[in-house]
Design an enzyme around this catalytic site. Sequence first.
Site, PDB file in Angstrom:
ATOM      1  N   HIS A 126       0.897  -1.368  -0.106  1.00 41.75           N
ATOM      2  CA  HIS A 126       0.023  -0.293  -0.007  1.00 41.75           C
ATOM      3  C   HIS A 126       0.670   1.244  -0.082  1.00 41.75           C
ATOM      4  CE1 HIS A 126       0.667  -0.505   4.639  1.00 41.75           C
ATOM      5  NE2 HIS A 126       0.533   1.116   4.607  1.00 41.75           N
ATOM      6  N   ASP A 179      -0.057  -7.419   1.520  1.00 46.12           N
ATOM      7  CA  ASP A 179       0.613  -6.411   1.613  1.00 46.12           C
ATOM      8  C   ASP A 179       2.287  -6.207   1.679  1.00 46.12           C
ATOM      9  OD1 ASP A 179       0.388  -3.430   1.717  1.00 46.12           O
ATOM     10  OD2 ASP A 179       0.138  -3.404   3.858  1.00 46.12           O
ATOM     11  N   GLN A 212       0.738   6.437  12.284  1.00 50.85           N
ATOM     12  CA  GLN A 212       1.239   7.175  10.790  1.00 50.85           C
ATOM     13  C   GLN A 212       2.596   6.715  10.579  1.00 50.85           C
ATOM     14  OE1 GLN A 212      -1.020   8.099  13.028  1.00 50.85           O
ATOM     15  NE2 GLN A 212      -2.839   7.144  12.349  1.00 50.85           N
ATOM     16  N   GLY A 213       2.824   6.365   9.551  1.00 47.98           N
ATOM     17  CA  GLY A 213       4.484   6.728   8.748  1.00 47.98           C
ATOM     18  C   GLY A 213       5.369   5.265   9.567  1.00 47.98           C
ATOM     19  N   ASP A 214       4.578   4.280  10.058  1.00 45.25           N
ATOM     20  CA  ASP A 214       4.915   3.122  10.303  1.00 45.25           C
ATOM     21  C   ASP A 214       5.061   2.042   9.181  1.00 45.25           C
ATOM     22  OD1 ASP A 214       6.591   4.311  11.771  1.00 45.25           O
ATOM     23  OD2 ASP A 214       4.785   4.227  13.555  1.00 45.25           O
ATOM     24  N   SER A 215       4.197   2.386   8.086  1.00 45.42           N
ATOM     25  CA  SER A 215       3.797   1.497   7.288  1.00 45.42           C
ATOM     26  C   SER A 215       5.038   0.870   6.334  1.00 45.42           C
ATOM     27  CB  SER A 215       3.317   1.873   6.025  1.00 45.42           C
ATOM     28  OG  SER A 215       1.879   2.336   7.158  1.00 45.42           O
TER      29      SER A 215
END
Length: 260
Positions: free
Chosen positions: A73, A119, A206-209
């Site tokens: 993603h 993913d 958020q931002g660790d994906s």
Amino acid sequence: MKTLLKALKRCAVAGAAALAVVSLQPVSAAQAAPAPVVGGTRAAQGEFPFMVRLSMGCGGALYTQQIVLTAAHCVGATGNNTGITATAGVVDLQSTTGRIQVRSTKVYRAPGYSGDGKDWALIKLAQPINLPTLKIATTTQYNTGTFTVAGWGAAREGGAQQRYLLKADVPFVSDATCRSYSGYSGLIAGEEICAGYAAGGVDTCQGDSGGPMFRRDAAGAWIQVGITSWGIGCARPNAPGVYTEVSTFASAIASAAATL
């Protein structure tokens, strides 16, 4: 709602209106000093040399010295792509000492990825980065116990991205327990693995994906068992982080890397 949550994931690029429902990624704790993971602590320089920060606001790990393993993603379709910059070699993104920045040349996104499961993705770099790589699990042997997560993502739900790499430990959550939580009934067994505390407080955000979830193997070396994928909020009670189960896709990852 599950599809929406997974589409948003834990990317740093999510809009403000979406922050309440984006997934959680491995990050460090919220402390007095700037930190990138909720409930984590600052990582030492060189502690996790395989960690990579990607310019679109995601994390990743060096699968080889020229290929980064991240989340599907976080990237676009498979093909040539020179629009991504990978930063490695530092825990402080503003430090110029030891910082290595390399552009991408190609992206490979997991075949069949549509927002649910599968993913994972690979990014080929224009040149090798001379740093240690992170091996991936090829069996489910290490899919239990306590895991380490790390990243430059938000230190609180809805917060800003961080300057320093943070780390935290999170315990394995069984599929049955994870599915019992509100919003997690669609967990895909065999493709996703949950980790976190029932009480919350420690999580990716958020931002660790795309960043790795890893632990020690039988020989004491780091081994990657998950890729930060999605979750509900950040560090909420009864809302663990969900990670791509790397061992399920180990053969496909190896085959794809050989084609890049």
